[in-house]
Design a protein around this motif. Structure first.
Motif, PDB file in Angstrom:
ATOM      1  N   UNK A 228     -16.623 101.685  47.914  1.00 35.79           N
ATOM      2  CA  UNK A 228     -16.941 101.744  49.338  1.00 35.79           C
ATOM      3  C   UNK A 228     -18.420 102.077  49.559  1.00 35.79           C
ATOM      4  N   UNK A 229     -18.953 103.064  48.852  1.00 31.85           N
ATOM      5  CA  UNK A 229     -20.366 103.396  49.069  1.00 31.85           C
ATOM      6  C   UNK A 229     -21.274 102.298  48.524  1.00 31.85           C
ATOM      7  N   UNK A 230     -20.804 101.571  47.500  1.00 32.81           N
ATOM      8  CA  UNK A 230     -21.569 100.419  47.011  1.00 32.81           C
ATOM      9  C   UNK A 230     -21.651  99.353  48.106  1.00 32.81           C
ATOM     10  N   UNK A 231     -20.515  99.126  48.790  1.00 32.14           N
ATOM     11  CA  UNK A 231     -20.514  98.165  49.896  1.00 32.14           C
ATOM     12  C   UNK A 231     -21.420  98.643  51.032  1.00 32.14           C
ATOM     13  N   UNK A 232     -21.359  99.953  51.347  1.00 38.30           N
ATOM     14  CA  UNK A 232     -22.231 100.495  52.396  1.00 38.30           C
ATOM     15  C   UNK A 232     -23.701 100.307  52.021  1.00 38.30           C
ATOM     16  N   UNK A 233     -24.035 100.552  50.757  1.00 35.90           N
ATOM     17  CA  UNK A 233     -25.422 100.394  50.308  1.00 35.90           C
ATOM     18  C   UNK A 233     -25.894  98.949  50.448  1.00 35.90           C
ATOM     19  N   UNK A 234     -24.949  98.017  50.416  1.00 39.88           N
ATOM     20  CA  UNK A 234     -25.264  96.604  50.587  1.00 39.88           C
ATOM     21  C   UNK A 234     -25.040  96.130  52.024  1.00 39.88           C
ATOM     22  N   UNK A 235     -24.759  97.066  52.922  1.00 39.42           N
ATOM     23  CA  UNK A 235     -24.609  96.723  54.339  1.00 39.42           C
ATOM     24  C   UNK A 235     -23.301  96.047  54.684  1.00 39.42           C
ATOM     25  N   UNK A 236     -22.302  96.187  53.824  1.00 41.62           N
ATOM     26  CA  UNK A 236     -21.015  95.515  54.044  1.00 41.62           C
ATOM     27  C   UNK A 236     -20.061  96.457  54.780  1.00 41.62           C
ATOM     28  N   UNK A 237     -19.668  96.093  55.983  1.00 41.00           N
ATOM     29  CA  UNK A 237     -18.734  96.902  56.792  1.00 41.00           C
ATOM     30  C   UNK A 237     -18.332  96.043  57.991  1.00 41.00           C
ATOM     31  N   UNK A 238     -17.032  95.838  58.183  1.00 43.95           N
ATOM     32  CA  UNK A 238     -16.594  94.870  59.190  1.00 43.95           C
ATOM     33  C   UNK A 238     -15.593  95.411  60.204  1.00 43.95           C
ATOM     34  N   UNK A 239     -15.470  96.731  60.352  1.00 42.83           N
ATOM     35  CA  UNK A 239     -14.478  97.250  61.290  1.00 42.83           C
ATOM     36  C   UNK A 239     -14.886  96.942  62.728  1.00 42.83           C
ATOM     37  N   UNK A 240     -13.895  96.669  63.590  1.00 40.52           N
ATOM     38  CA  UNK A 240     -14.206  96.361  64.991  1.00 40.52           C
ATOM     39  C   UNK A 240     -14.556  97.614  65.783  1.00 40.52           C
ATOM     40  N   UNK A 241     -15.251  97.424  66.878  1.00 39.19           N
ATOM     41  CA  UNK A 241     -15.467  98.512  67.835  1.00 39.19           C
ATOM     42  C   UNK A 241     -14.193  98.616  68.648  1.00 39.19           C
ATOM     43  N   UNK A 242     -13.520  99.763  68.544  1.00 36.59           N
ATOM     44  CA  UNK A 242     -12.219  99.935  69.204  1.00 36.59           C
ATOM     45  C   UNK A 242     -12.398 100.729  70.489  1.00 36.59           C
TER      46      UNK A 242
END
Length: 413
Positions: A228-242
């Protein structure tokens, strides 16, 4: 997923700013933001912590989360004001009302942080709109904000943490290498002190160095949280604004015992029983908290309390319990106890925390909590209990709700 436009609006020194605005509006001539000042707990009891600080206070080396007593040692002329959460909720609500004029899709991440889906601004000058929002908040409400802008919530939040106060920053995917990768790895969202030490121990000092690790390597080392932190470091995050409200300021439960509790073993059991309820309620509301507070009252009706700010917000029953035990050990003087209370505060949405409790994270613990919650919700609180409560005479789950608190568990689907 088509590229979105996400704003992250973050109030600068929220509690202190709101306190300053309120006092100026009610006739005070001194602006707390312009002098060494903090919002914090009771200094005389030496257990309160710094919740918010002014820029002049920061220049004395005062940091959020340290004890008020320690802050006073650094700055003898420090102005200390107690928190007023009702006041802060009203200020937060005023900001939400203003933001609703710009987007119907708003998520309160915490009392002083908001995500806005502004994808409908695409094709328009969204930077101009962001500056308009920032200036209106300053002129109409009296406090300043940072606004981070990107195509997902993570990068928007990282952008709002760039230079403060009263600024607007962008961090789109094509800007990550230049703006985010050179930063110390500890500045990446969700990396606490312990995780930073682990990464530093393997020669990883910047977000870019983390991002460029082999994906399989980080997974083999830190499992899902590492991925997860590797994805964050690469700017990967796709959750919607709820579009959800945020009415809860803290989650706490307490109990008054029917007899004097005069030994540590039984005291721990009461703390565990209360932690069970606090943890369940927090997870049910899809929240996490960063400050754990424990208060006890002895047979002479004298009350005292301690609190601790965690590196990473939590909703884990075990984390709440273990922290509560440490706080209890710090303050108990051996006198018989008649009342226990545990409160979790500095709440935020659990969106980013589902798999990312790196500070003592346990995937097994997370799955177990969820399974137990479902069973208890369907069959009753006592359908599954810890064996230490058998034949103890102590209820395995305890929780009278504090007067200022909000709902008990509703339902879990």
């Amino acid at each position: 997923m088509k590229e979105r436009i996400i704003f992250h609006v973050d109030v600068n020194s929220a509690y202190l700013s709101w306190e300053a605005v309120y006092r100026l509006q009610h006739g005070e001539s001194i602006d707390l933001r312009e002098i060494p000042s903090i919002v914090g707990g009771d200094e005389s009891k030496r257990h309160g912590i710094v919740l918010s600080k002014s820029i002049p206070a920061k220049e004395y080396g005062i940091v959020t989360g340290e004890s008020v007593y320690s802050a006073r040692q650094k700055c003898p002329n420090l102005t200390i004001v107690p928190p007023n959460y009702e006041r802060y909720i009203k200020a937060s609500n005023s900001m939400i009302s203003l933001l609703n004029e710009y987007s119907p899709i708003i998520q309160r991440f915490s009392i002083d942080e908001v995500f806005m889906d502004c994808s409908h601004f695409k094709g328009k000058d969204f930077l101009k709109i962001a500056y308009e929002i920032k200036e209106r908040i300053k002129e109409e409400l009296g406090f300043t904000v940072n606004i981070g802008i990107s195509s997902n919530k993570l990068l928007a939040k990282m952008a709002s943490d760039f230079k403060k106060p009263d600024r607007i920053h962008t961090l789109f995917p094509d800007e990550i290498k230049e703006k985010m990768w050179p930063l110390p790895v500890g500045e990446l969202f969700m990396i606490g002190v312990k995780t930073q030490r682990k990464l530093n121990g393997r020669g990883i000092y910047t977000i870019g160095e983390l991002a460029n690790l082999d994906r399989k390597y980080i997974y083999s080392w830190l499992k899902m949280p590492g991925l997860l932190i590797w994805e964050y470091a690469n700017g990967i995050e796709n959750s919607p604004v709820r579009s959800i409200s945020y009415p809860v300021k803290s989650i706490g439960n307490s109990t008054t015992t029917s007899y004097d509790v005069d030994n540590r073993k039984e005291a721990y059991m009461f703390l565990l029983a209360i932690s069970e309820m606090v943890g369940m309620r927090t997870r049910d509301l899809k929240l996490c908290g960063k400050v754990v507070s424990v208060s006890i009252r002895n047979e002479e009706f004298y009350s005292y309390s301690h609190q601790r700010k965690l590196d990473v917000a939590t909703n884990s029953t075990n984390t709440i319990y273990e922290t509560s035990k440490k706080l209890f050990d710090e303050m108990w003087d051996g006198k018989p106890i008649r009342r226990f209370n545990i409160t979790l505060s500095e709440l935020s949405s659990s969106d980013f925390y589902q798999l990312s409790l790196l500070e003592g994270y346990s995937e097994k613990d997370e799955k177990l909590n969820k399974a137990i919650d479902r069973i208890r919700c369907k069959y009753g609180y006592n359908s599954i209990i810890r064996s230490c409560f058998l034949h103890s005479g102590i209820n395995p789950i305890i929780g009278g709700v504090m007067e200022e608190e909000y709902p008990m568990m509703s339902s879990i689907i």
